[in-house]
Design a protein around this motif. Structure first.
Motif, PDB file in Angstrom:
ATOM      1  N   SER A 113       0.827  -1.196   0.000  1.00 52.30           N
ATOM      2  CA  SER A 113       0.000   0.000   0.000  1.00 52.30           C
ATOM      3  C   SER A 113       0.863   1.248   0.000  1.00 52.30           C
ATOM      4  CB  SER A 113      -0.961   0.014   1.191  1.00 52.30           C
ATOM      5  OG  SER A 113      -0.250   0.092   2.398  1.00 52.30           O
ATOM      6  N   GLY A 114       0.305   2.290  -0.568  1.00 55.50           N
ATOM      7  CA  GLY A 114       0.954   3.591  -0.589  1.00 55.50           C
ATOM      8  C   GLY A 114      -0.084   4.660  -0.273  1.00 55.50           C
ATOM      9  N   SER A 115       0.331   5.707   0.401  1.00 58.06           N
ATOM     10  CA  SER A 115      -0.609   6.770   0.750  1.00 58.06           C
ATOM     11  C   SER A 115       0.121   8.090   0.946  1.00 58.06           C
ATOM     12  CB  SER A 115      -1.382   6.416   2.023  1.00 58.06           C
ATOM     13  OG  SER A 115      -0.496   6.333   3.119  1.00 58.06           O
ATOM     14  N   ARG A 116      -0.655   9.139   0.914  1.00 57.65           N
ATOM     15  CA  ARG A 116      -0.167  10.477   1.224  1.00 57.65           C
ATOM     16  C   ARG A 116      -0.992  10.982   2.403  1.00 57.65           C
ATOM     17  NH1 ARG A 116      -1.203  15.982  -2.124  1.00 57.65           N
ATOM     18  NH2 ARG A 116       0.499  17.196  -1.266  1.00 57.65           N
ATOM     19  N   THR A 117      -0.334  11.441   3.461  1.00 57.34           N
ATOM     20  CA  THR A 117      -1.021  11.969   4.629  1.00 57.34           C
ATOM     21  C   THR A 117      -0.520  13.382   4.898  1.00 57.34           C
ATOM     22  OG1 THR A 117       0.601  10.941   6.108  1.00 57.34           O
ATOM     23  CG2 THR A 117      -1.397   9.694   5.663  1.00 57.34           C
ATOM     24  N   ILE A 118      -1.199  14.076   5.789  1.00 58.83           N
ATOM     25  CA  ILE A 118      -0.907  15.487   6.023  1.00 58.83           C
ATOM     26  C   ILE A 118      -0.656  15.736   7.507  1.00 58.83           C
ATOM     27  CG2 ILE A 118      -3.350  16.101   6.326  1.00 58.83           C
ATOM     28  CD1 ILE A 118      -2.784  18.668   4.776  1.00 58.83           C
ATOM     29  N   SER A 119       0.238  16.678   7.785  1.00 58.14           N
ATOM     30  CA  SER A 119       0.403  17.163   9.160  1.00 58.14           C
ATOM     31  C   SER A 119       0.251  18.677   9.113  1.00 58.14           C
ATOM     32  CB  SER A 119       1.755  16.755   9.747  1.00 58.14           C
ATOM     33  OG  SER A 119       2.807  17.220   8.956  1.00 58.14           O
ATOM     34  N   LYS A 120      -0.554  19.195  10.032  1.00 62.64           N
ATOM     35  CA  LYS A 120      -0.881  20.618  10.020  1.00 62.64           C
ATOM     36  C   LYS A 120      -0.317  21.290  11.255  1.00 62.64           C
ATOM     37  CE  LYS A 120      -5.230  19.678   7.714  1.00 62.64           C
ATOM     38  NZ  LYS A 120      -6.685  19.809   7.775  1.00 62.64           N
ATOM     39  N   PRO A 121       0.165  22.519  11.108  1.00 64.36           N
ATOM     40  CA  PRO A 121       0.633  23.244  12.294  1.00 64.36           C
ATOM     41  C   PRO A 121      -0.553  23.639  13.178  1.00 64.36           C
ATOM     42  CG  PRO A 121       0.758  24.643  10.353  1.00 64.36           C
ATOM     43  CD  PRO A 121       0.342  23.287   9.874  1.00 64.36           C
TER      44      PRO A 121
END
Length: 186
Positions: A113-121
């Motif tokens: 599996s492959g994914s793109r995730t986000i981290s927000k300030p």
């Protein structure tokens, strides 16, 4: 938490002081509000029934505020409390995911599996004010130029089922970071 529950983290646009004049009145104050909307969809496709499956997912986070598609934070400059500054951050993000599952025999599974995730300030990380961490007491200053951070994830896993009550699982993963949010000593 009491301020949040009382609605004291209020933000609409650059005219914050005209709407909420008392909210950003000290040199260490900041206010902000972000409403995130999202869409999620997936397709589960049996390429070879019971043998090979493809699962695709797409999540989108966005702000559909009529004023902008930005996250806005308003804060006072600590050394010059009469100056009001704002920090803006585009809140639109596309987060895809793809998983391939293979079961060549009954007691064996392979996953890729492959994914793109986000981290927000956090809001306080976007306001250029000094703040103290809750747990370790370290003193930090926010950075109004922070951007979203993205993680690109890749996972490999093999599951072996010796019996109906047992599983042996072996996995590997890799992660790449783009625009990571990290502390810098100056």
């Amino acid at each position: 938490q009491d301020n949040f529950n009382a609605g004291n983290f209020i933000f609409k646009s650059d005219i914050l002081l005209d709407i909420y004049p008392g909210e950003v009145n000290s040199a260490n104050a900041h206010v902000g509000k972000q409403k995130i909307n999202g869409l999620y969809g997936f397709v589960n496709w049996d390429i070879i029934p019971s043998k090979l499956k493809l699962i695709t997912r797409l999540r989108s986070e966005f702000n559909i505020d009529s004023n902008s598609d930005m996250l806005n934070i308003a804060y006072r400059v600590q050394t010059q409390a009469q100056i009001l500054k704002t920090s803006r951050l585009n809140t639109t993000a596309l987060l895809p995911s793809l998983t391939l599952n293979s079961s060549p025999v009954e007691k064996l599974n392979f996953w890729v599996s492959g994914s793109r995730t986000i981290s927000k300030p956090q809001f306080r990380e976007l306001a250029m004010n000094v703040y103290r961490e809750y747990f370790n007491g370290s003193v930090n200053r926010g950075n109004p130029y922070l951007q979203f951070g993205y993680s690109y994830n890749l996972d490999f896993r093999t599951d072996i089922f010796p019996s109906k009550k047992e599983i042996i699982s072996i996995g590997l993963f890799a992660k790449g970071l783009s625009n990571p949010i990290e502390r810098v000593a100056i």
